[in-house]
Design an enzyme around this catalytic site. Sequence first.
Site, PDB file in Angstrom:
ATOM      1  N   GLY A  13       0.824  -1.217   0.000  1.00 52.28           N
ATOM      2  CA  GLY A  13       0.000   0.000   0.000  1.00 52.28           C
ATOM      3  C   GLY A  13       0.851   1.258   0.000  1.00 52.28           C
ATOM      4  N   MET A  14       0.160   2.395  -0.058  1.00 49.26           N
ATOM      5  CA  MET A  14       0.855   3.669  -0.255  1.00 49.26           C
ATOM      6  C   MET A  14       1.716   4.045   0.962  1.00 49.26           C
ATOM      7  SD  MET A  14      -1.009   6.841  -2.058  1.00 49.26           S
ATOM      8  CE  MET A  14      -2.309   7.023  -0.865  1.00 49.26           C
ATOM      9  N   LEU A  15       1.143   3.943   2.159  1.00 51.26           N
ATOM     10  CA  LEU A  15       1.908   4.324   3.339  1.00 51.26           C
ATOM     11  C   LEU A  15       2.987   3.290   3.651  1.00 51.26           C
ATOM     12  CD1 LEU A  15       2.490   6.145   5.688  1.00 51.26           C
ATOM     13  CD2 LEU A  15       0.599   5.107   6.942  1.00 51.26           C
ATOM     14  N   ASP A  38      -2.839 -12.061   6.255  1.00 47.78           N
ATOM     15  CA  ASP A  38      -4.182 -11.473   6.274  1.00 47.78           C
ATOM     16  C   ASP A  38      -4.488 -11.124   7.726  1.00 47.78           C
ATOM     17  OD1 ASP A  38      -6.907 -11.028   6.438  1.00 47.78           O
ATOM     18  OD2 ASP A  38      -7.381 -12.452   4.832  1.00 47.78           O
ATOM     19  N   ALA A  62      -5.669  -2.010   5.535  1.00 46.88           N
ATOM     20  CA  ALA A  62      -7.017  -1.470   5.717  1.00 46.88           C
ATOM     21  C   ALA A  62      -7.805  -1.614   4.436  1.00 46.88           C
ATOM     22  CB  ALA A  62      -6.942   0.011   6.095  1.00 46.88           C
ATOM     23  N   TYR A 127     -16.937   3.736   6.254  1.00 44.97           N
ATOM     24  CA  TYR A 127     -15.477   3.705   6.393  1.00 44.97           C
ATOM     25  C   TYR A 127     -15.075   4.314   7.741  1.00 44.97           C
ATOM     26  CZ  TYR A 127     -10.618   5.198   5.743  1.00 44.97           C
ATOM     27  OH  TYR A 127      -9.269   5.439   5.915  1.00 44.97           O
ATOM     28  N   LYS A 131     -13.337   2.448  10.970  1.00 45.36           N
ATOM     29  CA  LYS A 131     -12.021   2.856  11.470  1.00 45.36           C
ATOM     30  C   LYS A 131     -12.120   3.278  12.947  1.00 45.36           C
ATOM     31  CE  LYS A 131      -8.630   3.310   9.353  1.00 45.36           C
ATOM     32  NZ  LYS A 131      -7.500   2.354   9.085  1.00 45.36           N
TER      33      LYS A 131
HETATM   34  N1  LIG Z   1      -5.436   6.933   1.489  1.00 39.68           N
HETATM   35  C1  LIG Z   1      -5.896   7.957   2.223  1.00 39.68           C
HETATM   36  O1  LIG Z   1      -6.142   9.077   1.725  1.00 39.68           O
HETATM   37  C2  LIG Z   1      -6.112   7.772   3.716  1.00 39.68           C
HETATM   38  C3  LIG Z   1      -6.680   8.815   4.437  1.00 39.68           C
HETATM   39  C4  LIG Z   1      -6.842   8.658   5.811  1.00 39.68           C
HETATM   40  C5  LIG Z   1      -6.457   7.482   6.435  1.00 39.68           C
HETATM   41  N2  LIG Z   1      -5.914   6.468   5.700  1.00 39.68           N
HETATM   42  C6  LIG Z   1      -5.496   5.239   6.397  1.00 39.68           C
HETATM   43  O2  LIG Z   1      -4.093   5.097   6.219  1.00 39.68           O
HETATM   44  C7  LIG Z   1      -3.744   3.710   6.179  1.00 39.68           C
HETATM   45  C8  LIG Z   1      -2.901   3.428   4.942  1.00 39.68           C
HETATM   46  O3  LIG Z   1      -3.646   3.825   3.789  1.00 39.68           O
HETATM   47  P1  LIG Z   1      -3.103   3.586   2.319  1.00 39.68           P
HETATM   48  O4  LIG Z   1      -3.739   4.629   1.464  1.00 39.68           O
HETATM   49  O5  LIG Z   1      -1.636   3.420   2.356  1.00 39.68           O
HETATM   50  O6  LIG Z   1      -3.807   2.212   1.989  1.00 39.68           O
HETATM   51  P2  LIG Z   1      -3.688   1.328   0.650  1.00 39.68           P
HETATM   52  O7  LIG Z   1      -2.728   1.931  -0.307  1.00 39.68           O
HETATM   53  O8  LIG Z   1      -5.097   1.050   0.221  1.00 39.68           O
HETATM   54  O9  LIG Z   1      -3.048  -0.009   1.226  1.00 39.68           O
HETATM   55  C9  LIG Z   1      -3.746  -0.823   2.115  1.00 39.68           C
HETATM   56  C10 LIG Z   1      -3.166  -2.200   2.005  1.00 39.68           C
HETATM   57  O10 LIG Z   1      -3.834  -3.042   2.943  1.00 39.68           O
HETATM   58  C11 LIG Z   1      -4.059  -4.284   2.310  1.00 39.68           C
HETATM   59  N3  LIG Z   1      -5.116  -5.041   2.964  1.00 39.68           N
HETATM   60  C12 LIG Z   1      -6.456  -4.920   2.839  1.00 39.68           C
HETATM   61  N4  LIG Z   1      -7.070  -5.850   3.598  1.00 39.68           N
HETATM   62  C13 LIG Z   1      -6.103  -6.575   4.189  1.00 39.68           C
HETATM   63  C14 LIG Z   1      -6.109  -7.670   5.076  1.00 39.68           C
HETATM   64  N5  LIG Z   1      -7.249  -8.237   5.489  1.00 39.68           N
HETATM   65  N6  LIG Z   1      -4.929  -8.170   5.504  1.00 39.68           N
HETATM   66  C15 LIG Z   1      -3.755  -7.630   5.086  1.00 39.68           C
HETATM   67  N7  LIG Z   1      -3.681  -6.601   4.233  1.00 39.68           N
HETATM   68  C16 LIG Z   1      -4.848  -6.070   3.798  1.00 39.68           C
HETATM   69  C17 LIG Z   1      -4.407  -3.904   0.891  1.00 39.68           C
HETATM   70  O11 LIG Z   1      -4.287  -5.037   0.071  1.00 39.68           O
HETATM   71  P3  LIG Z   1      -5.287  -5.236  -1.191  1.00 39.68           P
HETATM   72  O12 LIG Z   1      -4.766  -4.280  -2.227  1.00 39.68           O
HETATM   73  O13 LIG Z   1      -5.095  -6.684  -1.500  1.00 39.68           O
HETATM   74  O14 LIG Z   1      -6.656  -4.904  -0.723  1.00 39.68           O
HETATM   75  C18 LIG Z   1      -3.361  -2.822   0.620  1.00 39.68           C
HETATM   76  O15 LIG Z   1      -2.139  -3.389   0.187  1.00 39.68           O
HETATM   77  C19 LIG Z   1      -5.063   2.946   6.260  1.00 39.68           C
HETATM   78  O16 LIG Z   1      -5.298   2.597   7.602  1.00 39.68           O
HETATM   79  C20 LIG Z   1      -6.098   3.959   5.818  1.00 39.68           C
HETATM   80  O17 LIG Z   1      -7.359   3.687   6.398  1.00 39.68           O
HETATM   81  C21 LIG Z   1      -5.728   6.585   4.352  1.00 39.68           C
END
Ligand SMILES: NC(=O)c1ccc[n+]([C@@H]2O[C@H](COP(=O)([O-])OP(=O)(O)OC[C@H]3O[C@@H](n4cnc5c(N)ncnc54)[C@H](OP(=O)(O)O)[C@@H]3O)[C@@H](O)[C@H]2O)c1
Length: 291
Positions: A13-15, A38, A62, A127, A131
């Site tokens: 994922g991005m972070l 998982d 997430a 969502y 969270k």
């Molecule tokens: N993006 C935003 O703008 C934003 C804003 C506020 C808060 N956040 C929070 O910041 C955090 C990081 O966000 P991000 O944007 O980096 O997320 P992301 O790019 O969507 O990456 C999330 C990763 O989690 C994996 N995942 C999903 N379900 C899973 C499971 N059951 N077990 C293990 N891995 C799993 C996903 O895999 P798959 O691709 O296979 O689903 C993906 O690789 C999250 O907690 C998010 O809620 C994000």
Amino acid sequence: MRPLRVLVTGAPGMLATALRERLGREHLTAMTSRRDLDITDSAAVRAMLSAFRPDTVINCAAMSNVDACERDPETARRINGEAPGLLAALCAEHDAELIHISTDYVFEGTKGAPYVEDDPVQPVNHYGESKLRGEEAVASAVARHKILRVSMLYGVARTNFADFVASCIEQGKPVKAVIDNAGSPTHCPDIAEQIAALLGRPETGIFHCAGLGGCSRLEFAEHIRALWPAPGLVIEPVRQADFPHMLAKRPENTSLECRRLREAGILRIKPWRDALADYLADRGRRARGPH
Ligand SMILES: NC(=O)c1ccc[n+]([C@@H]2O[C@H](COP(=O)([O-])OP(=O)(O)OC[C@H]3O[C@@H](n4cnc5c(N)ncnc54)[C@H](OP(=O)(O)O)[C@@H]3O)[C@@H](O)[C@H]2O)c1
């Protein structure tokens, strides 16, 4: 500080991608994707913690797509709400610290000023609701926890709103940007730097960890246009109601104030405009490629 054993979930994922780059320089870092681990599978989590014996687990996994959570709230609740509690309970068993990533969307968005850590929460979509359950589950299951609320992330691992606006400029397409959804845009490497500074510190609880200041999507797009070397982007201000295909209502303004990090004297996050300038400069260098 001695190198720590750090387990990160939610790669690629991005972070998590930014964390791999930053923490990998100083610590022994295990990056796990959904396929490796998982987080809803307690036996798999237990086995991973027993095998790797982390000092700290950072949960970036997430269901982060807000509309997908609206479509399937049960899965959102399982991944975002219940699994973090499970992870936290197993961290407690293994005497590991848990750094859990949460969101500005736990707030309703009507305060009219940046939210601080102890402001009342009131999510407006599934969502945010899921969270919030995750935060509560973590806080009650493991004493050694840090919950980092982040906002409007962008980084290199996947296409994001900054890339979308930049590519519209490149292709000469107009952009529609909403005025009634604002937050604190955050460059993922800034969070990684902040987490590096938090590792091993004794503080626990909730920390706001987001780009300093705040803006609407419209202001964000306008700033990209201002930073662009050549003029040309047409931006059309719209409202959420103009996108009827968006299932989930977004809160109006969930800008965050990083009060606890500032008061502890360990704030590492940049003002959002500076971080966006860094990202666009870096994007330009990546597009030109190595010389
Ligand atoms: N993006 C935003 O703008 C934003 C804003 C506020 C808060 N956040 C929070 O910041 C955090 C990081 O966000 P991000 O944007 O980096 O997320 P992301 O790019 O969507 O990456 C999330 C990763 O989690 C994996 N995942 C999903 N379900 C899973 C499971 N059951 N077990 C293990 N891995 C799993 C996903 O895999 P798959 O691709 O296979 O689903 C993906 O690789 C999250 O907690 C998010 O809620 C994000």
